[in-house]
Design a protein around this motif. Structure first.
Motif, PDB file in Angstrom:
ATOM      1  N   ASP A   1     -29.018  29.858  -1.392  1.00  0.00           N
ATOM      2  CA  ASP A   1     -30.470  29.710  -1.427  1.00  0.00           C
ATOM      3  C   ASP A   1     -31.141  30.647  -0.417  1.00  0.00           C
ATOM      4  N   MET A   2     -30.575  30.671   0.795  1.00  0.00           N
ATOM      5  CA  MET A   2     -31.147  31.509   1.854  1.00  0.00           C
ATOM      6  C   MET A   2     -31.136  32.980   1.449  1.00  0.00           C
ATOM      7  N   TYR A   3     -30.010  33.451   0.934  1.00  0.00           N
ATOM      8  CA  TYR A   3     -29.929  34.857   0.522  1.00  0.00           C
ATOM      9  C   TYR A   3     -30.935  35.147  -0.593  1.00  0.00           C
ATOM     10  N   GLY A   4     -31.036  34.212  -1.515  1.00  0.00           N
ATOM     11  CA  GLY A   4     -32.000  34.387  -2.599  1.00  0.00           C
ATOM     12  C   GLY A   4     -33.422  34.483  -2.076  1.00  0.00           C
ATOM     13  N   LYS A   5     -33.739  33.626  -1.109  1.00  0.00           N
ATOM     14  CA  LYS A   5     -35.104  33.600  -0.592  1.00  0.00           C
ATOM     15  C   LYS A   5     -35.392  34.770   0.340  1.00  0.00           C
ATOM     16  N   CYS A   6     -34.345  35.342   0.930  1.00  0.00           N
ATOM     17  CA  CYS A   6     -34.558  36.495   1.803  1.00  0.00           C
ATOM     18  C   CYS A   6     -34.483  37.801   1.023  1.00  0.00           C
ATOM     19  N   GLY A   7     -34.485  37.705  -0.274  1.00  0.00           N
ATOM     20  CA  GLY A   7     -34.563  38.914  -1.094  1.00  0.00           C
ATOM     21  C   GLY A   7     -33.215  39.584  -1.363  1.00  0.00           C
ATOM     22  N   ARG A   8     -32.114  38.941  -0.973  1.00  0.00           N
ATOM     23  CA  ARG A   8     -30.816  39.558  -1.246  1.00  0.00           C
ATOM     24  C   ARG A   8     -30.055  38.740  -2.276  1.00  0.00           C
ATOM     25  N   VAL A   9     -30.524  38.845  -3.506  1.00  0.00           N
ATOM     26  CA  VAL A   9     -29.887  38.077  -4.568  1.00  0.00           C
ATOM     27  C   VAL A   9     -28.454  38.570  -4.787  1.00  0.00           C
ATOM     28  N   ASP A  10     -28.181  39.824  -4.394  1.00  0.00           N
ATOM     29  CA  ASP A  10     -26.808  40.335  -4.544  1.00  0.00           C
ATOM     30  C   ASP A  10     -25.834  39.595  -3.633  1.00  0.00           C
ATOM     31  N   TYR A  11     -26.245  39.336  -2.399  1.00  0.00           N
ATOM     32  CA  TYR A  11     -25.400  38.536  -1.503  1.00  0.00           C
ATOM     33  C   TYR A  11     -25.215  37.130  -2.062  1.00  0.00           C
ATOM     34  N   ALA A  12     -26.329  36.580  -2.545  1.00  0.00           N
ATOM     35  CA  ALA A  12     -26.284  35.225  -3.099  1.00  0.00           C
ATOM     36  C   ALA A  12     -25.266  35.176  -4.238  1.00  0.00           C
ATOM     37  N   GLU A  13     -25.299  36.205  -5.067  1.00  0.00           N
ATOM     38  CA  GLU A  13     -24.413  36.276  -6.226  1.00  0.00           C
ATOM     39  C   GLU A  13     -22.947  36.310  -5.790  1.00  0.00           C
ATOM     40  N   THR A  14     -22.642  37.174  -4.822  1.00  0.00           N
ATOM     41  CA  THR A  14     -21.266  37.285  -4.326  1.00  0.00           C
ATOM     42  C   THR A  14     -20.774  35.942  -3.810  1.00  0.00           C
ATOM     43  N   MET A  15     -21.618  35.325  -3.027  1.00  0.00           N
ATOM     44  CA  MET A  15     -21.336  34.015  -2.454  1.00  0.00           C
ATOM     45  C   MET A  15     -21.071  33.007  -3.586  1.00  0.00           C
ATOM     46  N   PHE A  16     -21.985  33.022  -4.551  1.00  0.00           N
ATOM     47  CA  PHE A  16     -21.958  32.079  -5.674  1.00  0.00           C
ATOM     48  C   PHE A  16     -20.670  32.216  -6.482  1.00  0.00           C
ATOM     49  N   GLU A  17     -20.309  33.471  -6.774  1.00  0.00           N
ATOM     50  CA  GLU A  17     -19.119  33.717  -7.588  1.00  0.00           C
ATOM     51  C   GLU A  17     -17.852  33.162  -6.940  1.00  0.00           C
ATOM     52  N   ARG A  18     -17.867  33.167  -5.606  1.00  0.00           N
ATOM     53  CA  ARG A  18     -16.654  32.744  -4.899  1.00  0.00           C
ATOM     54  C   ARG A  18     -16.496  31.229  -4.810  1.00  0.00           C
ATOM     55  N   ILE A  19     -17.549  30.504  -5.151  1.00  0.00           N
ATOM     56  CA  ILE A  19     -17.479  29.049  -5.035  1.00  0.00           C
ATOM     57  C   ILE A  19     -16.770  28.477  -6.262  1.00  0.00           C
ATOM     58  N   TYR A  20     -15.753  27.679  -6.001  1.00  0.00           N
ATOM     59  CA  TYR A  20     -14.885  27.220  -7.072  1.00  0.00           C
ATOM     60  C   TYR A  20     -15.538  26.096  -7.868  1.00  0.00           C
ATOM     61  N   GLN A  21     -15.950  25.068  -7.151  1.00  0.00           N
ATOM     62  CA  GLN A  21     -16.548  23.914  -7.815  1.00  0.00           C
ATOM     63  C   GLN A  21     -18.064  24.027  -7.758  1.00  0.00           C
ATOM     64  N   LYS A  22     -18.654  24.411  -8.874  1.00  0.00           N
ATOM     65  CA  LYS A  22     -20.101  24.589  -8.865  1.00  0.00           C
ATOM     66  C   LYS A  22     -20.772  23.333  -9.419  1.00  0.00           C
ATOM     67  N   ASN A  23     -21.710  22.798  -8.659  1.00  0.00           N
ATOM     68  CA  ASN A  23     -22.464  21.663  -9.200  1.00  0.00           C
ATOM     69  C   ASN A  23     -23.833  22.139  -9.671  1.00  0.00           C
ATOM     70  N   ILE A  24     -24.601  21.229 -10.245  1.00  0.00           N
ATOM     71  CA  ILE A  24     -25.893  21.605 -10.834  1.00  0.00           C
ATOM     72  C   ILE A  24     -26.850  22.167  -9.785  1.00  0.00           C
ATOM     73  N   VAL A  25     -26.773  21.625  -8.570  1.00  0.00           N
ATOM     74  CA  VAL A  25     -27.675  22.097  -7.510  1.00  0.00           C
ATOM     75  C   VAL A  25     -27.397  23.562  -7.195  1.00  0.00           C
ATOM     76  N   LEU A  26     -26.129  23.893  -7.139  1.00  0.00           N
ATOM     77  CA  LEU A  26     -25.756  25.276  -6.856  1.00  0.00           C
ATOM     78  C   LEU A  26     -26.237  26.208  -7.971  1.00  0.00           C
ATOM     79  N   TRP A  27     -25.989  25.800  -9.197  1.00  0.00           N
ATOM     80  CA  TRP A  27     -26.465  26.602 -10.342  1.00  0.00           C
ATOM     81  C   TRP A  27     -27.975  26.787 -10.253  1.00  0.00           C
ATOM     82  N   ASN A  28     -28.664  25.706  -9.948  1.00  0.00           N
ATOM     83  CA  ASN A  28     -30.128  25.787  -9.843  1.00  0.00           C
ATOM     84  C   ASN A  28     -30.557  26.775  -8.769  1.00  0.00           C
TER      85      ASN A  28
END
Length: 819
Positions: free
Chosen positions: A265-292
């Motif tokens: 969320d922080m990376y997304g809000k600070c304008g670095r959606v690419d960092y957010a994406e990298t972080m996101f991809e590495r998370i194994y168990q994704k819940n709805i909050v994370l997807w959101n």
DNA sequence: ATAGGGTTAG
């Protein structure tokens, strides 16, 4: 579950305030209690909290039912108990609060007291939480004063709850006071305070608090981390957030899904959606909050397509269904690319799922429909809303303005004053363009006054809009004064003032301002050149026009867009070299639009070149827009040339296409009222006086040959002269009406819906000279200019400020190791 | 047995 709410055994609970209320936070944010928020949540108690030694079996049974969400059963058991240990009451209050029945929890608390059972330090935290949950400040303060009386105001658990409660109600000052008065502060106290600052939008204070906490020797835990990442998002502190990320990696929170979500969320809000994406991809168990959070990240950073893909992946890979938050986060993506169909799909989905009514979701729908050009659908959602806050109103006002329905926007804005809501910076930002369009000077002055009252005058974005508004209202002088008084002028400020002079035909001033702008070190952009070229066109500065046109690419690396080519056609057309203008159009690298051909057509009309006019008109009609103006112009030209056959042909063509000539009309403003005139207008109360003044004026400016007072006019004479004689054109009638009505010393503001003719233009000038009155006339040309400056962008400006701030604090904040 | 957490519109 609905049955429990209807049971009557809560009626004795005393004066419990059940009304919904709004609490305005320091930030101006509103916290709303929606039906969704009070709805029962089947939240389960955590297992470890269940092990209660030495409790009666009855109490255990109640607890079991409460923790499984069988609140009704639990309450039945409770009602049938004879001996009531205080702990049973605590269990019930805790159960109701945890399950979201805040009001009922409070009811039980008051009943407990009326039955003479003392509430203890175990009771109060839950009672306080119930107050916070039901957004009831009155209740909260009652409980607060009560616990001071009974001496629990030094209990750290009770006080920590109070801090959280006041923060949730938006009363950060009170939260701070409770926090300050605590004799001992534990990690939870600090976390509550940090969280409090974040939740009212004071990221800066949260950071200070976070640092202070570490200075007194406490190490942040996962709660601290989650909150402080929120603070980073608020203040757009990417570097600091990265630092926290580093700490997280070295800590045992690396695999904590909530911490991970906060980072995404922080990376997304600070304008670095690419960092957010990298972080996101590495998370194994994704819940709805994370997807959101990830979908929101894409949406916020203008990546609607990625947002679409992400939503699809969420459903396909993780078999997760979108929830309300998903819908809210996803809708702006639809808005960004005008994906009306997808937006409607979400709307339908939300209705089927029973998500509606929901304040935030409905507001997002209003916004989406507005941006997709469907202001009618937006209004439908808005009108159906059972509850609206300022954001909803702002969205609806913006929907009208974005779609050019300025009158409706202003009407809605007037209605807003009747609500117990105060317009904020966003409201003002949305409504100012509508004021500029409608251009009533007195009302514009009023809104300007309000802006000053709100202390928004220092906002560059808003000042830019105000400068533009005054310029459009014809008050160039005030526009200039505001511009000169601005603390921070960005490129848009300069573009606006250059455009202001362009609108009023003071090309020389525009040119002068352009060099001043360069001296100030402001880099011109594409819009700057639109303003400049318009200035050149309006003031007949042909050579300068060419110079700017060639220089923009050569010296500034800005490729001319369609607007720039349009201005050049205007400039060349003005010079009278129509063949050159025609060649310019045929050789331009962009496909000419109706606007380009329109310029050529207008120039041909001006210089009475039927051949080129026909050429331009042929292209315009082939583009399939509204051809009315084009036909009328051509028809007038044929009439002037005496080619009546062609006039008839066009008349026939218009009838075939179902077009009607929209009558040219002029308006004049007096005391916030607009008076409308058509050519030869005789419908006004002051018609006689108006024509008398016109007669005098015409004589004074040497156009008195045909003029008589209105009563002596014979319509037939007039009709015969219609196509050629401009003596009774609506502009002149409006000017004369204005001269009579508008008080001396105030300027006369006249607007015309189509282009003003050359004769009226010079007549207006002469009338102004003769009467010593200030007369401002705006026409179609002025309205066309609006489309040019599309570079208004709030975000960019604020972003710049935030960058600067980050530099300042980077060195200052160094957080310690996280435990 | 008690308190503190993530995603939310302009």
């Amino acid at each position: 579950m609905a049955a429990i709410l209807a049971l009557s055994y809560f009626h004795y609970a005393g004066s419990v305030d059940t009304t919904r209320r709004t609490i305005s936070a320091k930030t101006g944010q509103n916290h709303y209690l929606t039906t969704k928020q009070t709805a029962p949540k089947s939240v389960l108690f955590s297992r470890k909290k269940l092990k209660l030694p030495n409790v009666s079996t009855r109490q255990e049974a109640i607890l079991l039912r409460l923790e499984s969400g069988f609140t009704e059963d639990a309450l039945h058991l409770f009602e049938n108990m004879n001996t009531r240990d205080p702990s049973v009451w605590n269990v019930v209050i805790r159960g109701l609060t945890t399950n979201g029945y805040f009001q009922h929890a409070l009811d039980v608390y008051y009943r407990m007291r009326s039955e003479g059972i003392r509430a203890d330090n175990y009771t109060y935290p839950f009672v306080i939480k119930a107050c916070a949950g039901s957004f009831s400040l009155v209740e909260g303060q009652k409980v607060h004063s009560r616990l001071i009386k009974v001496g629990f105001d030094l209990d750290i658990y009770v006080c920590n709850s109070l801090v959280a409660m006041y923060a949730k109600l938006g009363l950060i000052g009170l939260a701070e006071r409770v926090f300050e008065e605590l004799p001992v502060r534990d990690l939870v106290s600090w976390n509550s305070m940090i969280r409090g600052f974040v939740s009212v939008g004071e990221g800066w204070n949260a950071l200070l608090c976070f640092r202070e906490m570490q200075e007194v020797g406490l190490r942040p835990d996962r709660f601290s981390i989650i909150s402080i990442l929120g603070a980073c998002s608020l203040e757009c502190l990417l570097r600091y957030g990265k630092g926290i990320h580093g700490q997280v990696i070295r800590s045992r929170f690396e695999l904590d899904v909530m911490v991970q979500t906060s980072l995404v969320d922080m990376y997304g809000k600070c304008g670095r959606v690419d960092y957010a994406e990298t972080m996101f991809e590495r998370i194994y168990q994704k819940n709805i909050v994370l997807w959101n959070a990830m979908i929101a990240g894409y949406t916020r950073n203008g990546k609607p397509i990625e947002s679409f893909t992400c939503l699809k992946k969420m459903q396909e890979e993780d078999k997760l269904n979108p929830d309300i938050i998903t819908a809210i986060n996803f809708l702006p993506s639809c808005a960004q690319i005008g994906a009306l169909l997808q937006g409607k799909t979400i709307h339908g989905f939300a209705m089927r799922k029973g998500f509606l009514p929901h304040l935030v979701l409905e507001t997002a729908l209003v916004d989406m429909y507005g941006k997709c050009g469907e202001q009618k659908l937006a209004r439908k959602v808005f009108s159906n809303m059972s509850e609206r806050n300022l954001v909803s109103w702002n969205a609806m006002i913006a929907a009208y303005v974005q779609n050019g329905h300025n009158r409706e926007a202003l009407e809605l804005f007037q209605e807003l004053w009747k609500e117990p809501l105060n317009p904020d910076a966003t409201t003002i930002t949305s409504i100012l363009p509508a004021y500029a369009e409608v251009a009533l000077l007195r009302e514009s002055k009023q809104i300007h006054g309000y802006v000053a009252k709100l202390n928004l005058s220092s906002s560059t974005f808003i000042s830019n809009s105000i400068v533009y508004m005054y310029a459009k209202c014809g008050d160039l002088q005030t526009a200039r004064e505001i511009f000169d008084g601005m603390l921070y002028k960005d490129v848009i400020s300069w573009n606006t003032i250059i455009m202001a002079y362009a609108i009023h035909g003071f090309g020389a001033n525009s040119v002068k301002l352009f060099s001043e702008m360069k001296e100030e070190g402001i880099k011109p952009n594409a819009s700057t050149f639109v303003s400049l070229l318009l200035s050149c066109s309006a003031s007949g500065m042909i050579d300068e026009g060419w110079e700017y046109f060639t220089s923009m690419e050569k010296d500034y690396g800005i490729y001319p867009g369609i607007e720039h080519y349009g201005c050049m056609v205007d400039i060349l057309g003005r010079s009278g070299n129509l063949d050159l203008a025609k060649r310019f159009v045929s050789e331009m690298p962009l496909v000419p639009t109706a606007r380009i051909w329109g310029s050529l057509l207008a120039a041909s009309r001006h210089h009475r070149n039927i051949e080129i006019a026909e050429h331009a008109a042929k292209h315009i009609t082939s583009l399939g827009h509204d051809n009315t103006g084009c036909y009328v112009l051509l028809s007038n030209m044929y009439a002037e040339a005496g080619r009546w056959g062609d006039v008839e042909r066009i008349k026939f063509q218009m009838a075939k296409e179902g077009l009607e000539k929209s009558p040219g009309c002029s308006t004049v403003e007096n005391n916030s009222k607009i008076y409308k005139f058509i050519n030869l207008d005789m419908s006004h109360v002051n018609t006689d006086a108006m024509y008398d003044v016109l007669s005098i004026m015409s004589r004074k400016i040497g156009e008195d040959i045909y003029i008589h007072s209105a009563s002596k006019l014979r319509p037939l004479d007039v009709i015969r002269k219609r196509s050629t004689s401009p003596e009774f054109h609506s502009v002149r009638l409006a000017i004369c009406f204005g001269l009579i009505q508008v008080s001396l010393g105030s300027p006369v503001f006249v607007r015309k819906n189509v282009r003003i003719c050359e004769a009226c233009h010079s007549a207006a000038k002469k009338i102004a000279e003769n009467t010593g009155r200030e007369i401002v006339v705006g026409d179609q040309k002025m309205i066309e200019l609006d489309a040019c400056d599309s570079l208004y962008n709030t975000k960019r400006y604020y972003y710049f400020i935030e960058r600067e701030r980050e530099k300042i604090i980077e060195s200052d904040f160094l957080c310690g190791e996280i435990k």
